[in-house]
Design a protein around this motif. Structure first.
Motif, PDB file in Angstrom:
ATOM      1  N   ASP A 252      21.563  49.208  30.466  1.00  0.00           N
ATOM      2  CA  ASP A 252      23.028  49.095  30.044  1.00  0.00           C
ATOM      3  C   ASP A 252      23.779  48.136  31.331  1.00  0.00           C
ATOM      4  N   THR A 253      25.045  47.357  30.576  1.00  0.00           N
ATOM      5  CA  THR A 253      25.690  46.629  31.684  1.00  0.00           C
ATOM      6  C   THR A 253      26.977  47.230  31.770  1.00  0.00           C
ATOM      7  N   THR A 254      27.283  47.534  32.872  1.00  0.00           N
ATOM      8  CA  THR A 254      28.628  48.042  33.149  1.00  0.00           C
ATOM      9  C   THR A 254      29.320  46.702  34.007  1.00  0.00           C
ATOM     10  N   TYR A 255      30.631  46.393  33.511  1.00  0.00           N
ATOM     11  CA  TYR A 255      31.206  45.354  34.027  1.00  0.00           C
ATOM     12  C   TYR A 255      32.509  45.910  34.904  1.00  0.00           C
ATOM     13  N   VAL A 256      32.589  45.235  36.173  1.00  0.00           N
ATOM     14  CA  VAL A 256      33.746  45.931  36.671  1.00  0.00           C
ATOM     15  C   VAL A 256      34.623  44.738  37.364  1.00  0.00           C
ATOM     16  N   ALA A 257      35.891  45.212  36.784  1.00  0.00           N
ATOM     17  CA  ALA A 257      36.929  44.144  37.046  1.00  0.00           C
ATOM     18  C   ALA A 257      37.635  44.298  38.463  1.00  0.00           C
ATOM     19  N   LEU A 258      37.405  43.305  39.402  1.00  0.00           N
ATOM     20  CA  LEU A 258      37.872  43.504  40.560  1.00  0.00           C
ATOM     21  C   LEU A 258      39.061  42.452  41.082  1.00  0.00           C
ATOM     22  N   PRO A 259      39.946  42.818  41.730  1.00  0.00           N
ATOM     23  CA  PRO A 259      41.016  41.814  42.134  1.00  0.00           C
ATOM     24  C   PRO A 259      40.379  40.961  43.158  1.00  0.00           C
ATOM     25  N   ALA A 260      41.160  39.856  43.450  1.00  0.00           N
ATOM     26  CA  ALA A 260      40.694  38.660  44.281  1.00  0.00           C
ATOM     27  C   ALA A 260      40.713  39.102  45.526  1.00  0.00           C
TER      28      ALA A 260
ATOM     29  N   GLY B  25      40.691  31.906  37.432  1.00  0.00           N
ATOM     30  CA  GLY B  25      41.387  32.262  38.803  1.00  0.00           C
ATOM     31  C   GLY B  25      41.629  33.681  39.029  1.00  0.00           C
ATOM     32  N   GLY B  26      42.033  34.334  40.139  1.00  0.00           N
ATOM     33  CA  GLY B  26      42.400  35.493  40.464  1.00  0.00           C
ATOM     34  C   GLY B  26      41.440  36.629  40.528  1.00  0.00           C
ATOM     35  N   SER B  27      41.242  37.306  39.242  1.00  0.00           N
ATOM     36  CA  SER B  27      40.334  38.419  39.820  1.00  0.00           C
ATOM     37  C   SER B  27      38.662  38.095  39.667  1.00  0.00           C
ATOM     38  N   ARG B  28      37.870  39.168  40.098  1.00  0.00           N
ATOM     39  CA  ARG B  28      36.395  38.822  40.035  1.00  0.00           C
ATOM     40  C   ARG B  28      35.727  39.478  39.361  1.00  0.00           C
ATOM     41  N   LEU B  29      34.652  39.357  38.886  1.00  0.00           N
ATOM     42  CA  LEU B  29      33.597  39.944  37.740  1.00  0.00           C
ATOM     43  C   LEU B  29      32.407  40.278  38.306  1.00  0.00           C
ATOM     44  N   LEU B  30      32.137  41.780  38.440  1.00  0.00           N
ATOM     45  CA  LEU B  30      30.899  42.106  38.869  1.00  0.00           C
ATOM     46  C   LEU B  30      30.176  42.890  37.838  1.00  0.00           C
TER      47      LEU B  30
ATOM     48  N   ARG C 183      25.780  40.762  38.417  1.00  0.00           N
ATOM     49  CA  ARG C 183      26.536  39.318  38.824  1.00  0.00           C
ATOM     50  C   ARG C 183      27.569  39.494  39.553  1.00  0.00           C
ATOM     51  N   TRP C 184      27.889  38.418  40.199  1.00  0.00           N
ATOM     52  CA  TRP C 184      29.193  38.375  40.803  1.00  0.00           C
ATOM     53  C   TRP C 184      29.813  36.838  40.224  1.00  0.00           C
ATOM     54  N   MET C 185      30.935  36.928  39.740  1.00  0.00           N
ATOM     55  CA  MET C 185      31.814  35.653  39.442  1.00  0.00           C
ATOM     56  C   MET C 185      33.063  35.715  39.453  1.00  0.00           C
ATOM     57  N   GLN C 186      33.825  34.691  39.701  1.00  0.00           N
ATOM     58  CA  GLN C 186      34.932  34.413  39.701  1.00  0.00           C
ATOM     59  C   GLN C 186      35.718  34.455  38.261  1.00  0.00           C
TER      60      GLN C 186
END
Ligand code: NAD
Length: 485
Positions: A476-484, A137-142, A130-133
């Protein structure tokens, strides 16, 4: 070619790291025909050392296998589906020989079992994250989905092919490597399946098969190894609990497909003939040796006599015999323990006040035969309605209204399959919502399907096989926190 020809002498050995080989100890054990106890063949009797070799092989290729293009994994499954389908008659004959079910029924299992390979060949290319905001606001979730890692599969004897393909299919699609430990009573079909996957191009080490007469030691040793990341078990609730306890030390992920005690409810508005037809399938598929088998017939007072008479006539007309013989409807049970356990439940039910409509007396040896049997007026506290019968015995009880039917249906530790016969849509919805089971069949005695999420609640386990859910058990799920950015 015929059933046993699917297995060259090489294929009656262990399959480890792409090589067919003897057990380290050189030991073998006999596989017997339940129709007469004759020895069909010997297979390698793997021990803990062999199991560790298999885990080494699975670990060695996990990383590379997990990174293969999904399409490549899907194509291997698709080719395997085609090969099994081409050889359906031979697979069916082999399965019938080691397990007892009729060749006709075995063909049904081959078609059903192969279908998981076709389904998961299609799912291999639909693994996505998934890709979401961030809501603030600010960061993105992958999210990234990754294969869970090397798996151990332990399978039962009652569906020697399908209980394997339901695990192997999604594991291959997800990019997991695996060790399969088939039931010691029916290892041959699994060996033939491994040979087919090898032929379809599955790389060495992805699938390893260890046949053994000592499942307990093997699973214990493998699960004590932190390189093993997942265990999927199909079998009895008792053994399932042992496996769950064993998974605690190394925190392996577990999927559990366990026992059942399916209610088959016939309401007063049901089409009784259709209910009898469905009952024959839900009860007699696999000689009653199915986790989904109708175990308790709950029939409304007003239609109980008609239902029991018609069911008795149909059950009494079935021909019992060797599964490979023409005209046979019902093969032998798996072993003497099965015959003894079914006989005991019937004897106790009669002692409790139930009445025999048909059957009730075990056949003469050396085969493990038990005749189709119908019991009526079975008291609700009788053991036969509380335990999994696992044999060709229908226990009929009655109820007065919908509430009573639902309460009695839910009055079991199990929660796998359930069946409902009614022509009332509102009732269908009410009842399906209140039944505490993983699966509800409406006006149908056959609910298994590769596209359906198969699985239970309560003592019937957790996790789902088949459908879209099936592959989640291997990711398994890995979540990656990304800057905006
Ligand atoms: P079982 O639990 O005796 O054996 C299942 C498997 O576990 C076999 O391979 C066996 O060798 C292995 N095993 C046995 N003891 C073990 C131990 N201590 N440690 C590790 N492995 C062990 O069950 P069974 O008699 O082969 O199969 C019948 C049961 O399976 C029934 O209860 C049935 O309802 C259930 N079943 C469930 C499903 C489902 O999808 N829910 C499907 C088929 C069968």
């Amino acid at each position: 070619m015929s059933g046993l020809d699917l297995l060259t002498p090489d294929h009656r050995r262990l399959f480890i790291g792409g090589t067919w080989r003897e057990a380290n100890s050189g030991a073998t054990f006999a596989v017997r025909d339940p129709a007469d106890q004759s020895v069909i063949t010997e297979v390698a009797d793997g021990d803990v050392n062999d199991a560790v070799d298999a885990l080494d092989a699975a670990v060695a290729v996990q990383d590379e296998w997990g990174r293969t293009p999904p399409r490549e994994r899907g194509e291997i499954l698709r080719r395997s589906f085609e090969l099994i389908t081409q050889r359906a008659d031979d697979f069916a004959e082999l399965m019938s020989l080691e397990m007892g079910k009729t060749v006709k029924e075995a063909k049904g299992e081959v078609a059903y079992g192969a279908e998981f390979f076709r389904w998961f060949s299609e799912e291999a290319v639909r693994i996505h994250g998934r890709w979401m905001q961030n809501p603030a606001g600010g960061s993105r979730l992958l999210t990234i989905r990754k294969p869970v890692g090397p798996c151990l599969f332990i399978t039962p004897w009652n569906f020697p092919l399908a209980m394997g393909t339901r695990k192997i299919g999604p594991a291959i699609a997800a990019g997991c490597t695996m060790i399969v430990k088939p039931a010691e009573l029916t290892p041959l079909t699994m060996l033939a399946l491994a040979a087919t996957l090898e032929e379809a191009g599955l790389p060495a080490g992805v699938l390893n098969i260890v046949t053994t007469s000592d499942s307990k030691s093997l699973s214990k040793a493998l699960m004590a190894d932190d390189r093993l990341r997942k265990v999927s078990f199909t079998g009895s609730t008792t053994v399932g609990k042992v496996i769950i306890r064993q998974s605690a030390d190394e925190l392996q992920r577990v999927s559990m497909e366990l026992g059942g005690n399916a209610p088959f409810i016939v309401f007063e508005d049901a089409d009784v003939d259709a209910a009898v037809e469905g009952a024959m399938i839900a009860k007699m598929r696999n000689m009653g040796e199915a986790c989904t088998a109708a175990n308790r017939f709950l029939v409304h007072d007003s239609v109980a006599a008609e239902f029991a008479d018609k069911l008795g006539a149909r059950m009494g007309a079935l021909v019992v015999g060797r599964g490979q013989d023409d005209g046979v409807d019902v093969g032998p049970l798996i072993d003497q323990n099965a015959v003894d356990s079914v006989s005991q439940l019937v004897t106790d039910a009669v002692h409790d006040g139930a009445r025999l409509v048909v059957g009730g007396k075990p056949g003469e040896g050396p085969g493990f035969f038990y005749p189709p049997t119908v019991l009526v007026d079975v008291p609700s506290e009788s053991e036969i309605v509380r335990q999994e019968i696992f044999g060709p015995v229908a226990a009929v009880t009655t109820f007065a209204d919908e509430d009573e039917a639902i309460t009695r249906a839910n009055d079991t530790e199990y929660g796998l399959a359930s069946y409902v016969y009614t022509r009332d849509l509102s009732r269908t919805i009410r009842v399906a919502e209140r039944l505490q089971f993983g699966m509800v069949g409406i006006n149908s005695g056959l609910i298994s399907n590769a596209a359906a999420p198969f699985g239970g609640v309560k003592a019937s386990g957790f996790g789902r096989e088949g459908s879209f859910e099936g592959i989640d058990e291997y990711l398994d799920t890995t979540y990656v926190a990304l800057p905006a950015g």
